[in-house]
Design an enzyme around this catalytic site. Sequence first.
Site, PDB file in Angstrom:
ATOM      1  N   ALA A   1       0.849  -1.192   0.000  1.00  0.00           N
ATOM      2  CA  ALA A   1       0.000   0.000   0.000  1.00  0.00           C
ATOM      3  C   ALA A   1       0.881   1.237   0.000  1.00  0.00           C
ATOM      4  O   ALA A   1       2.049   1.180   0.385  1.00  0.00           O
ATOM      5  CB  ALA A   1      -0.894   0.025   1.244  1.00  0.00           C
TER       6      ALA A   1
ATOM      7  N   THR B   1      -6.255  -0.826   8.361  1.00  0.00           N
ATOM      8  CA  THR B   1      -5.889   0.105   9.423  1.00  0.00           C
ATOM      9  C   THR B   1      -7.116   0.527  10.242  1.00  0.00           C
ATOM     10  O   THR B   1      -8.246   0.484   9.737  1.00  0.00           O
ATOM     11  CB  THR B   1      -5.252   1.355   8.770  1.00  0.00           C
ATOM     12  OG1 THR B   1      -5.201   2.415   9.727  1.00  0.00           O
ATOM     13  CG2 THR B   1      -6.072   1.870   7.590  1.00  0.00           C
ATOM     14  N   ASP B   2      -6.881   0.987  11.468  1.00  0.00           N
ATOM     15  CA  ASP B   2      -7.981   1.516  12.284  1.00  0.00           C
ATOM     16  C   ASP B   2      -8.461   2.870  11.745  1.00  0.00           C
ATOM     17  O   ASP B   2      -9.527   3.353  12.126  1.00  0.00           O
ATOM     18  CB  ASP B   2      -7.566   1.644  13.764  1.00  0.00           C
ATOM     19  CG  ASP B   2      -6.352   2.544  13.998  1.00  0.00           C
ATOM     20  OD1 ASP B   2      -5.756   3.029  13.014  1.00  0.00           O
ATOM     21  OD2 ASP B   2      -6.002   2.765  15.177  1.00  0.00           O
ATOM     22  N   GLU B   3      -7.662   3.482  10.847  1.00  0.00           N
ATOM     23  CA  GLU B   3      -8.012   4.828  10.384  1.00  0.00           C
ATOM     24  C   GLU B   3      -9.297   4.845   9.551  1.00  0.00           C
ATOM     25  O   GLU B   3      -9.904   5.901   9.366  1.00  0.00           O
ATOM     26  CB  GLU B   3      -6.836   5.445   9.610  1.00  0.00           C
ATOM     27  CG  GLU B   3      -5.576   5.439  10.464  1.00  0.00           C
ATOM     28  CD  GLU B   3      -4.428   6.269   9.933  1.00  0.00           C
ATOM     29  OE1 GLU B   3      -4.668   7.208   9.163  1.00  0.00           O
ATOM     30  OE2 GLU B   3      -3.280   5.956  10.303  1.00  0.00           O
TER      31      GLU B   3
ATOM     32  N   TYR C   1      -5.712   8.725   2.399  1.00  0.00           N
ATOM     33  CA  TYR C   1      -5.151   7.403   2.741  1.00  0.00           C
ATOM     34  C   TYR C   1      -6.240   6.494   3.320  1.00  0.00           C
ATOM     35  O   TYR C   1      -6.474   5.383   2.830  1.00  0.00           O
ATOM     36  CB  TYR C   1      -3.997   7.549   3.738  1.00  0.00           C
ATOM     37  CG  TYR C   1      -3.625   6.246   4.432  1.00  0.00           C
ATOM     38  CD1 TYR C   1      -3.069   5.188   3.710  1.00  0.00           C
ATOM     39  CD2 TYR C   1      -3.843   6.066   5.811  1.00  0.00           C
ATOM     40  CE1 TYR C   1      -2.732   3.983   4.343  1.00  0.00           C
ATOM     41  CE2 TYR C   1      -3.509   4.876   6.445  1.00  0.00           C
ATOM     42  CZ  TYR C   1      -2.958   3.835   5.710  1.00  0.00           C
ATOM     43  OH  TYR C   1      -2.636   2.649   6.339  1.00  0.00           O
TER      44      TYR C   1
ATOM     45  N   LYS D   1      -7.983   2.996   1.888  1.00  0.00           N
ATOM     46  CA  LYS D   1      -7.951   1.715   2.606  1.00  0.00           C
ATOM     47  C   LYS D   1      -9.384   1.221   2.859  1.00  0.00           C
ATOM     48  O   LYS D   1      -9.665   0.032   2.734  1.00  0.00           O
ATOM     49  CB  LYS D   1      -7.197   1.849   3.932  1.00  0.00           C
ATOM     50  CG  LYS D   1      -5.712   2.093   3.816  1.00  0.00           C
ATOM     51  CD  LYS D   1      -4.926   0.956   3.165  1.00  0.00           C
ATOM     52  CE  LYS D   1      -4.846  -0.293   4.012  1.00  0.00           C
ATOM     53  NZ  LYS D   1      -3.955  -1.314   3.393  1.00  0.00           N
TER      54      LYS D   1
HETATM   55  P1  NAD Z   1       5.284   0.728   4.010  1.00  0.00           P
HETATM   56  O1  NAD Z   1       4.979   2.002   3.300  1.00  0.00           O
HETATM   57  O2  NAD Z   1       6.440   0.660   4.925  1.00  0.00           O
HETATM   58  O3  NAD Z   1       5.472  -0.449   2.949  1.00  0.00           O
HETATM   59  C1  NAD Z   1       4.617  -0.618   1.856  1.00  0.00           C
HETATM   60  C2  NAD Z   1       5.271  -1.588   0.875  1.00  0.00           C
HETATM   61  O4  NAD Z   1       4.381  -1.765  -0.236  1.00  0.00           O
HETATM   62  C3  NAD Z   1       6.596  -1.067   0.295  1.00  0.00           C
HETATM   63  O5  NAD Z   1       7.558  -2.101   0.299  1.00  0.00           O
HETATM   64  C4  NAD Z   1       6.232  -0.667  -1.130  1.00  0.00           C
HETATM   65  O6  NAD Z   1       7.310  -0.778  -2.041  1.00  0.00           O
HETATM   66  C5  NAD Z   1       5.122  -1.650  -1.444  1.00  0.00           C
HETATM   67  N1  NAD Z   1       4.232  -1.147  -2.496  1.00  0.00           N
HETATM   68  C6  NAD Z   1       3.663   0.086  -2.569  1.00  0.00           C
HETATM   69  N2  NAD Z   1       2.963   0.197  -3.710  1.00  0.00           N
HETATM   70  C7  NAD Z   1       3.076  -0.993  -4.353  1.00  0.00           C
HETATM   71  C8  NAD Z   1       2.558  -1.507  -5.578  1.00  0.00           C
HETATM   72  N3  NAD Z   1       1.780  -0.751  -6.378  1.00  0.00           N
HETATM   73  N4  NAD Z   1       2.864  -2.763  -5.943  1.00  0.00           N
HETATM   74  C9  NAD Z   1       3.648  -3.542  -5.146  1.00  0.00           C
HETATM   75  N5  NAD Z   1       4.196  -3.102  -3.999  1.00  0.00           N
HETATM   76  C10 NAD Z   1       3.892  -1.856  -3.600  1.00  0.00           C
HETATM   77  O7  NAD Z   1       3.932   0.344   4.763  1.00  0.00           O
HETATM   78  P2  NAD Z   1       3.716  -0.430   6.137  1.00  0.00           P
HETATM   79  O8  NAD Z   1       3.745   0.548   7.236  1.00  0.00           O
HETATM   80  O9  NAD Z   1       4.602  -1.622   6.154  1.00  0.00           O
HETATM   81  O10 NAD Z   1       2.195  -0.890   5.959  1.00  0.00           O
HETATM   82  C11 NAD Z   1       1.864  -2.170   5.406  1.00  0.00           C
HETATM   83  C12 NAD Z   1       0.357  -2.344   5.410  1.00  0.00           C
HETATM   84  O11 NAD Z   1      -0.135  -2.231   6.751  1.00  0.00           O
HETATM   85  C13 NAD Z   1      -0.387  -1.277   4.610  1.00  0.00           C
HETATM   86  O12 NAD Z   1      -1.447  -1.912   3.942  1.00  0.00           O
HETATM   87  C14 NAD Z   1      -0.911  -0.300   5.668  1.00  0.00           C
HETATM   88  O13 NAD Z   1      -2.088   0.324   5.227  1.00  0.00           O
HETATM   89  C15 NAD Z   1      -1.165  -1.257   6.814  1.00  0.00           C
HETATM   90  N6  NAD Z   1      -1.091  -0.670   8.170  1.00  0.00           N
HETATM   91  C16 NAD Z   1       0.020   0.041   8.563  1.00  0.00           C
HETATM   92  C17 NAD Z   1       0.089   0.537   9.849  1.00  0.00           C
HETATM   93  C18 NAD Z   1       1.310   1.291  10.329  1.00  0.00           C
HETATM   94  O14 NAD Z   1       1.305   1.817  11.445  1.00  0.00           O
HETATM   95  N7  NAD Z   1       2.390   1.354   9.576  1.00  0.00           N
HETATM   96  C19 NAD Z   1      -0.969   0.326  10.747  1.00  0.00           C
HETATM   97  C20 NAD Z   1      -2.086  -0.416  10.310  1.00  0.00           C
HETATM   98  C21 NAD Z   1      -2.137  -0.902   9.017  1.00  0.00           C
HETATM   99  P1  TYD Z   2       2.120   9.006  11.549  1.00  0.00           P
HETATM  100  O1  TYD Z   2       3.323   8.292  12.062  1.00  0.00           O
HETATM  101  O2  TYD Z   2       2.226   9.743  10.253  1.00  0.00           O
HETATM  102  O3  TYD Z   2       0.912   7.956  11.542  1.00  0.00           O
HETATM  103  P2  TYD Z   2      -0.681   8.198  11.289  1.00  0.00           P
HETATM  104  O4  TYD Z   2      -0.888   9.523  10.687  1.00  0.00           O
HETATM  105  O5  TYD Z   2      -0.989   7.081  10.333  1.00  0.00           O
HETATM  106  O6  TYD Z   2      -1.322   8.032  12.627  1.00  0.00           O
HETATM  107  O7  TYD Z   2       1.676  10.069  12.657  1.00  0.00           O
HETATM  108  C1  TYD Z   2       1.378   9.684  13.986  1.00  0.00           C
HETATM  109  C2  TYD Z   2       0.906  10.906  14.729  1.00  0.00           C
HETATM  110  O8  TYD Z   2       2.016  11.811  14.851  1.00  0.00           O
HETATM  111  C3  TYD Z   2      -0.179  11.676  14.008  1.00  0.00           C
HETATM  112  O9  TYD Z   2      -1.080  12.215  14.966  1.00  0.00           O
HETATM  113  C4  TYD Z   2       0.561  12.810  13.321  1.00  0.00           C
HETATM  114  C5  TYD Z   2       1.717  13.083  14.248  1.00  0.00           C
HETATM  115  N1  TYD Z   2       2.971  13.562  13.629  1.00  0.00           N
HETATM  116  C6  TYD Z   2       3.608  14.717  14.141  1.00  0.00           C
HETATM  117  O10 TYD Z   2       3.129  15.348  15.090  1.00  0.00           O
HETATM  118  N2  TYD Z   2       4.780  15.102  13.558  1.00  0.00           N
HETATM  119  C7  TYD Z   2       5.337  14.437  12.493  1.00  0.00           C
HETATM  120  O11 TYD Z   2       6.401  14.861  11.976  1.00  0.00           O
HETATM  121  C8  TYD Z   2       4.672  13.256  11.993  1.00  0.00           C
HETATM  122  C9  TYD Z   2       5.249  12.493  10.822  1.00  0.00           C
HETATM  123  C10 TYD Z   2       3.502  12.862  12.609  1.00  0.00           C
END
Ligand code: NAD
Ligand code: TYD
Length: 362
Positions: free
Chosen positions: A90, A136-138, A161, A165
């Site tokens: 994603a 995601t919870d978002e 975003y 999702k």
């Molecule tokens: P990330 O951005 O670190 O990694 C995303 C990966 O997907 C990358 O390796 C990227 O190259 C690949 N990708 C993007 N577009 C692509 C495409 N078109 N084809 C193939 N590969 C592609 O993201 P993450 O934080 O590891 O999140 C992974 C999943 O978990 C996502 O679906 C995100 O919505 C979900 N998620 C993330 C969080 C969080 O806190 N990071 C929380 C809840 C859910």
């Molecule tokens: P983030 O890590 O971008 O995750 P998400 O927006 O998916 O929750 O941000 C986490 C929280 O931190 C969010 O409330 C936005 C805030 N934030 C800052 O205050 N400063 C920053 O530079 C960033 C990247 C996020």
Amino acid sequence: MKKTNILITGGSGFIGSNFIHYLFEETKFKGRIINCDKLTYAANPLNLADIKKKYGGKKYFFERVDICDYSKIEKIFKKFKIDTVIHFAAESHVDRSIHGPKDFIETNIVGTFNLLDVARKYWGNRKDVKFHHISTDEVFGSLGKTGAFKETTPYDPRSPYSASKASSDHLVRAYFHTYGLPITISNCSNNYGPYQFPEKLLPLIILNALEGKPLPIYGDGKNVRDWLYVEDHCSAIWRIIEKGKIGETYNIGGNSEKKNIDIVKKICAILDVKRPVKNNSAFKGGKLKKYSDLITFVKDRLGHDRRYAIDASKIQKELGWKPKHSFEGGLKCTINWYLENTGWVKKIKTASYAGWLKKNYK
Ligand code: NAD
Ligand code: TYD
């Protein structure tokens, strides 16, 4: 369920690469993993260098493919006889979705549609297969001072975003109800841990502090997120793959609500002990006494959701999952990881990184 040839999309990103490590190192998994990743800016092949060395060509395979490319996805299903999909790929950063939503619509919605449609065609009516979608919870929107998101909470996404999702979650459920595709979905709260790209709050703050750069806090810093150590997310996903009921959604969270400002202060306090400012070469001749002096309040994010909190009682009761790591423990592990893995940090921060990706991973 077969679980012999698992297609992991987005395996080179933050959670995907942690999950691949988890599967090979912490479970009894004996099958093959096929990592399909486009390698966007957020990916880092270094995340899986050890896995490639140990299992490459035997139990681990990498395909640089965009999930928006339908025919290439079809080829992967046929070539590797895919029986399980765990869909992480994603565009994942809210700020980027505000500045440019198009890639989010393409990857998160069209890409998910492609995977579902190929799976439906390739699997037919098979019941020994599974498509697990990571969300995601978002998607549930923003909470007031009390309450927590349940699986039954109505969707109310508020950023490009989260809207993309939410849309992909709806498509996954539509493929279950319409075509009987065996799916499960998980909606998880904010993750943190090793290999996270330093655009997200925790790694950004850790690395900016170490370099003596401002620590940007959006708005008043009182927005709340519910934090989960990434390894706990990985164990929850695997539990759903093994025991989750087809067609069901599971919320995943660590019961660990924190205000952004409190997290940033905590990171500063830990760094003050682990790498005191006076021992940090980035501050030679500087007047800084402690890392929290770098805290800078900046303009708020557009449409910034105020509070997220997850009620994870369903996965706890029905599948017996619970997180292992406390926030304090997980945060210390995370900070240690960024302090120790300077090569990883250097590579991901250099301007030549995109060129290096292109040259080494055609
Ligand atoms: P990330 O951005 O670190 O990694 C995303 C990966 O997907 C990358 O390796 C990227 O190259 C690949 N990708 C993007 N577009 C692509 C495409 N078109 N084809 C193939 N590969 C592609 O993201 P993450 O934080 O590891 O999140 C992974 C999943 O978990 C996502 O679906 C995100 O919505 C979900 N998620 C993330 C969080 C969080 O806190 N990071 C929380 C809840 C859910
Ligand atoms: P983030 O890590 O971008 O995750 P998400 O927006 O998916 O929750 O941000 C986490 C929280 O931190 C969010 O409330 C936005 C805030 N934030 C800052 O205050 N400063 C920053 O530079 C960033 C990247 C996020």
